[in-house]
Design a protein around this motif. Sequence first.
Motif, short mmCIF file in Angstrom:
data_model
loop_
_atom_site.label_atom_id
_atom_site.label_comp_id
_atom_site.label_asym_id
_atom_site.label_seq_id
_atom_site.Cartn_x
_atom_site.Cartn_y
_atom_site.Cartn_z
N PHE A 170 1.00 -1.00 -0.02
CA PHE A 170 -0.01 -0.05 -0.01
C PHE A 170 0.75 1.45 0.15
CE2 PHE A 170 -1.72 3.32 3.09
CZ PHE A 170 -2.65 3.87 2.10
N VAL A 171 1.94 1.48 0.65
CA VAL A 171 2.78 2.24 1.00
C VAL A 171 3.59 2.80 -0.47
CG1 VAL A 171 4.97 3.30 1.81
CG2 VAL A 171 3.15 2.19 3.52
N ALA A 230 1.23 4.02 -2.96
CA ALA A 230 0.81 5.52 -2.80
C ALA A 230 1.85 6.41 -3.15
CB ALA A 230 0.50 5.77 -1.17
N ARG A 231 3.34 5.97 -3.08
CA ARG A 231 4.59 6.81 -3.26
C ARG A 231 4.55 6.64 -4.71
NH1 ARG A 231 8.79 4.36 1.11
NH2 ARG A 231 7.86 5.51 2.98
N LYS A 284 2.26 5.86 -7.16
CA LYS A 284 1.08 6.10 -7.87
C LYS A 284 1.01 5.42 -9.00
CE LYS A 284 0.90 11.18 -6.44
NZ LYS A 284 1.85 10.99 -5.49
N LEU A 336 -9.16 2.62 -0.57
CA LEU A 336 -8.04 3.27 -0.49
C LEU A 336 -7.60 4.26 -1.52
CD1 LEU A 336 -6.00 0.41 1.53
CD2 LEU A 336 -7.03 2.36 2.48
N PHE A 337 -7.82 3.64 -2.64
CA PHE A 337 -7.45 4.31 -4.00
C PHE A 337 -8.46 4.61 -4.85
CE2 PHE A 337 -3.47 1.98 -2.69
CZ PHE A 337 -2.64 2.95 -2.60
N SER A 364 -4.70 7.57 -7.43
CA SER A 364 -4.67 8.59 -6.40
C SER A 364 -5.38 8.20 -5.14
CB SER A 364 -5.34 10.06 -6.64
OG SER A 364 -6.69 9.65 -6.97
N LEU A 365 -5.05 8.66 -3.84
CA LEU A 365 -5.30 8.10 -2.49
C LEU A 365 -6.79 8.75 -2.26
CD1 LEU A 365 -2.09 8.49 -0.23
CD2 LEU A 365 -3.32 6.40 -0.65
N GLY A 385 -7.71 6.87 2.44
CA GLY A 385 -6.22 6.33 2.23
C GLY A 385 -4.97 7.12 2.72
N LEU A 386 -5.34 8.56 2.48
CA LEU A 386 -4.39 9.50 3.18
C LEU A 386 -4.16 9.35 4.57
CD1 LEU A 386 -5.33 12.75 1.31
CD2 LEU A 386 -3.09 11.54 1.21
N LEU A 388 -2.42 5.95 5.20
CA LEU A 388 -0.77 6.07 4.89
C LEU A 388 0.05 6.58 5.82
CD1 LEU A 388 1.35 6.04 2.56
CD2 LEU A 388 0.67 8.24 1.78
#
Length: 304
Positions: free
Chosen positions: A9-10, A13-14, A16, A47-48, A56-57, A61-62, A65
């Motif tokens: 997940f991380v 998010a990083r 994208k 989450l996305f 995008s989150l 999700g933010l 994170l």
Amino acid sequence: MNLKFLETFVWVARLKSFRLTADKLFTTQASISSRIAVLEGELGVKLFLRDSRGVSLTPEGLKVLEYAEQMMDTMQALKQSIETRSSKVGRVRIGVMDTVIHTWLSPLVAQMMDHYPRVEIELVADTALNLCDQLQKGFLDLILQTDLVRQESVRSLELASHPMGWIVASNSIYNRGYTGIADLARERIITYSKNSHPHQDILSLMQANGVMTPRLNCVNSVSAITRLLRDGFGIGALPPVLVAEELGRGELTLLAIDQQLPNLQVVVSWRVGVEWVEEIVALCQQVLEGYARKVGEDYIVLAR
């Protein structure tokens, strides 16, 4: 909660991107999607968001994170407290082609020595064909060369590519205007060893332009090629990154030819199950990112 899923997940998010995350974690996009779906099911939130522009989150999700990154930092600190870098002992056998030796091998070795000070690093320099053969026979653990190796016990990942160029000594008779490939082919061309990717690419380009028997001089040493070019013995077909200093000083010149060769690929291949080898693959990616920032896209293009 599965920490591997949180790590996935991380990274999504990083980066994208599910595809880039799959490359980063050496798995498939389907596996990444499955992990995220399970995590969303456990948390009960989405989450996305996915659209044509990428990933995008969501607001939820933010929030996740922030906590996920804290958990990953804690896990990393725990691992480091249990096992220090200096505790790894053994030997890793790495094969490298000449292009890597003359570009980013030194920073890679520096990183490996820093991470694994008690590990013996055995380096073998050879052509891509020979390196692939030695890897498949089990004589090497990891190789850096031009080909994707297709074998059940071997994995491969494209790291980057180097643009190719037609290069001559600035004060030589070869430094003149050319009407195209057919005109260029009348001169002596110096390039990589026979049956290498550049050699095959030159033959294909020449034949596509009506040149059936070009004057190709195959040399299996980058140092020898650059020395021959500096001394004015022909036209070099090689990545400009290998002679960046000579080009900068004006000793060598990059010819303006419309018909260009395909980029020279850089691929890492490794034997499945060898200790720490995937950590070294990750180091290769990190070192290449720094090297690419240093030299620019005219000299190297990272795989996406």
